[in-house]
Motif scaffolding. Structure first.
Motif, short mmCIF file in Angstrom:
data_model
loop_
_atom_site.label_atom_id
_atom_site.label_comp_id
_atom_site.label_asym_id
_atom_site.label_seq_id
_atom_site.Cartn_x
_atom_site.Cartn_y
_atom_site.Cartn_z
N SER A 87 16.82 14.47 26.65
CA SER A 87 17.02 13.60 25.49
C SER A 87 16.01 12.46 25.46
O SER A 87 15.71 11.91 24.40
CB SER A 87 18.44 13.03 25.51
OG SER A 87 18.68 12.30 26.71
N VAL A 88 15.45 12.10 26.62
CA VAL A 88 14.39 11.11 26.74
C VAL A 88 13.35 11.67 27.71
O VAL A 88 13.71 12.15 28.78
CB VAL A 88 14.91 9.77 27.29
CG1 VAL A 88 13.78 8.75 27.38
CG2 VAL A 88 16.04 9.22 26.42
N GLN A 89 12.07 11.64 27.33
CA GLN A 89 11.02 12.14 28.20
C GLN A 89 10.49 11.01 29.08
O GLN A 89 10.45 9.85 28.66
CB GLN A 89 9.88 12.74 27.38
CG GLN A 89 10.31 13.82 26.40
CD GLN A 89 11.06 14.97 27.04
OE1 GLN A 89 10.69 15.45 28.11
NE2 GLN A 89 12.14 15.41 26.41
N ALA A 90 10.04 11.35 30.28
CA ALA A 90 9.58 10.33 31.21
C ALA A 90 8.43 9.51 30.64
O ALA A 90 8.33 8.31 30.89
CB ALA A 90 9.15 10.99 32.53
N TRP A 91 7.54 10.14 29.86
CA TRP A 91 6.39 9.40 29.34
C TRP A 91 6.79 8.38 28.26
O TRP A 91 6.01 7.49 27.93
CB TRP A 91 5.31 10.34 28.83
CG TRP A 91 5.71 11.19 27.64
CD1 TRP A 91 5.91 10.75 26.37
CD2 TRP A 91 5.95 12.60 27.62
NE1 TRP A 91 6.26 11.81 25.54
CE2 TRP A 91 6.29 12.95 26.29
CE3 TRP A 91 5.90 13.60 28.58
CZ2 TRP A 91 6.59 14.27 25.92
CZ3 TRP A 91 6.19 14.89 28.21
CH2 TRP A 91 6.54 15.21 26.90
N HIS A 135 1.15 -1.35 30.15
CA HIS A 135 0.09 -0.53 30.76
C HIS A 135 0.45 0.95 30.68
O HIS A 135 -0.40 1.79 30.36
CB HIS A 135 -0.10 -0.92 32.22
CG HIS A 135 -1.06 -2.05 32.43
ND1 HIS A 135 -0.83 -3.07 33.33
CD2 HIS A 135 -2.26 -2.32 31.86
CE1 HIS A 135 -1.84 -3.91 33.30
NE2 HIS A 135 -2.72 -3.48 32.42
N LYS A 136 1.70 1.28 31.00
CA LYS A 136 2.12 2.68 30.96
C LYS A 136 1.95 3.24 29.56
O LYS A 136 1.43 4.36 29.39
CB LYS A 136 3.56 2.81 31.42
CG LYS A 136 4.10 4.24 31.28
CD LYS A 136 5.45 4.43 31.93
CE LYS A 136 5.97 5.84 31.71
NZ LYS A 136 7.18 6.15 32.48
N ARG A 137 2.37 2.50 28.55
CA ARG A 137 2.26 2.99 27.18
C ARG A 137 0.80 3.21 26.80
O ARG A 137 0.44 4.22 26.17
CB ARG A 137 2.95 1.99 26.24
CG ARG A 137 3.08 2.44 24.78
CD ARG A 137 3.87 3.73 24.61
NE ARG A 137 5.15 3.75 25.30
CZ ARG A 137 6.30 3.36 24.76
NH1 ARG A 137 6.34 2.89 23.53
NH2 ARG A 137 7.43 3.46 25.46
N LEU A 138 -0.09 2.27 27.17
CA LEU A 138 -1.50 2.42 26.88
C LEU A 138 -2.10 3.64 27.57
O LEU A 138 -2.89 4.39 26.98
CB LEU A 138 -2.26 1.16 27.32
CG LEU A 138 -2.17 -0.06 26.40
CD1 LEU A 138 -2.54 -1.33 27.15
CD2 LEU A 138 -3.10 0.11 25.20
N LEU A 139 -1.74 3.85 28.82
CA LEU A 139 -2.31 4.97 29.58
C LEU A 139 -1.89 6.32 29.00
O LEU A 139 -2.72 7.22 28.82
CB LEU A 139 -1.90 4.86 31.04
CG LEU A 139 -2.67 3.82 31.87
CD1 LEU A 139 -1.93 3.49 33.15
CD2 LEU A 139 -4.07 4.33 32.19
N TRP A 140 -0.59 6.49 28.73
CA TRP A 140 -0.12 7.77 28.22
C TRP A 140 -0.59 8.02 26.79
O TRP A 140 -1.09 9.11 26.46
CB TRP A 140 1.40 7.86 28.30
CG TRP A 140 1.90 8.21 29.66
CD1 TRP A 140 2.38 7.36 30.61
CD2 TRP A 140 1.95 9.52 30.24
NE1 TRP A 140 2.72 8.05 31.75
CE2 TRP A 140 2.48 9.38 31.55
CE3 TRP A 140 1.62 10.79 29.78
CZ2 TRP A 140 2.68 10.47 32.40
CZ3 TRP A 140 1.82 11.87 30.63
CH2 TRP A 140 2.34 11.71 31.92
#
Length: 277
Positions: free
Chosen positions: A93-97, A214-219
């Motif tokens: 229901s929610v993906q790790a990325w 940072h995580k959002r920018l990288l993915w």
């Protein structure tokens, strides 16, 4: 104080000192993936993402395996689905990325098929030397899932991704390290502590809000042109420099102490900036 949430009988969530520890809890079945783990993992991800008490997520397996693939107890019917097929290849229901918290996979043993897919969706992986790793679906007459045809070539290169998915062989821990499936491979009994050590360092020394940004920018950057990423990164940088954590981080370094972060991912997340791209 540790808070324990029994998401369901096959998956648990513990929150302690900023870390949300998710554990597959079917050791007698090598934590093979079933409906309870599928539903529980998505729910645990959601709970961690919305909880200020969680800054970093660690996912692991009870017993000797991380997740040894799909539950094959249905025999030949496991992959022989008939009738209407209305499920996604990314079934959580929610993906790790999509999470705004770092996810570390503490892969304490075998991770095969869907199990390796779950681990590869994490941001950091620690693998067990003794484990076996591979996408075996092609040898079962089925396609891989968890968006591996998209992510795997970007993570380890096209040729290695092609061989892992199409030839569908198993790798040892040492081979998995060589092929780039993880940055760390350690003895199985050290995997969880290694992952928790990384998580503790991030909890103490890194702004929770900036980690999420940072995580959002990288993915998302995997899909973007360079100049578009620079524009987005610039606006995000300006946003972080206007927040108290930027002042606190500098003062903590100057005063030689641990920073006291005050940002809240659920409350302070700049949705217009980070989700509107």
């Amino acid at each position: 104080m540790t808070e324990v949430s029994i998401v369901n009988k096959d998956l648990t969530l513990e929150v302690d000192d900023g870390i949300g520890l998710i554990t597959f809890n079917r050791p007698e079945a090598l934590n093979t993936f079933n409906a309870a783990i599928q539903d529980g993992l998505g729910e645990a991800y959601r709970l961690c993402d919305e909880d200020d008490a969680v800054r970093v997520i660690v996912i692991t397996g009870a017993g000797k395996a991380f997740c040894a693939g799909a539950d094959l107890s249905a025999g030949g019917d496991t992959f022989g689905a008939e009738g209407e097929m209305d499920f996604s290849s990314c079934p959580l229901s929610v993906q790790a990325w999509d999470l705004r918290k770092p996810v570390i996979a503490a892969v304490n043993g075998h991770a095969l098929g869907v199990g390796l897919g779950i681990a590869m969706q994490a941001d950091i992986r620690v693998l067990a030397q003794e484990g076996k790793y591979g996408f075996l679906q092609n040898r079962r007459g089925a396609l891989v899932d968890f968006a591996m045809e998209y992510f795997l070539p970007r993570l380890i290169g096209f040729e290695r991704a092609f061989e892992l998915i199409v030839r569908a062989q198993k790798l040892s821990g040492a081979e998995a390290l060589e092929w780039g499936l993880a940055s760390r491979v350690v003895p199985a009994d050290e995997v969880l502590e290694c992952a928790l050590e990384i998580a503790r360092d991030m909890v103490v020394n890194c702004s929770p809000l900036v980690m999420g940004m940072h995580k959002r920018l990288l993915w998302k950057g995997l899909d973007m042109k360079r100049d578009d990423l620079v524009e987005w990164e610039t606006r995000a940088l300006h946003d972080t420099l206007s927040r108290p954590d930027a002042m606190e981080g500098g003062m903590a370094w100057f005063e030689k102490r641990s920073p006291q972060w005050t940002s809240s991912v659920p409350k302070d997340w700049p949705s217009d900036l980070m989700d509107g791209k």
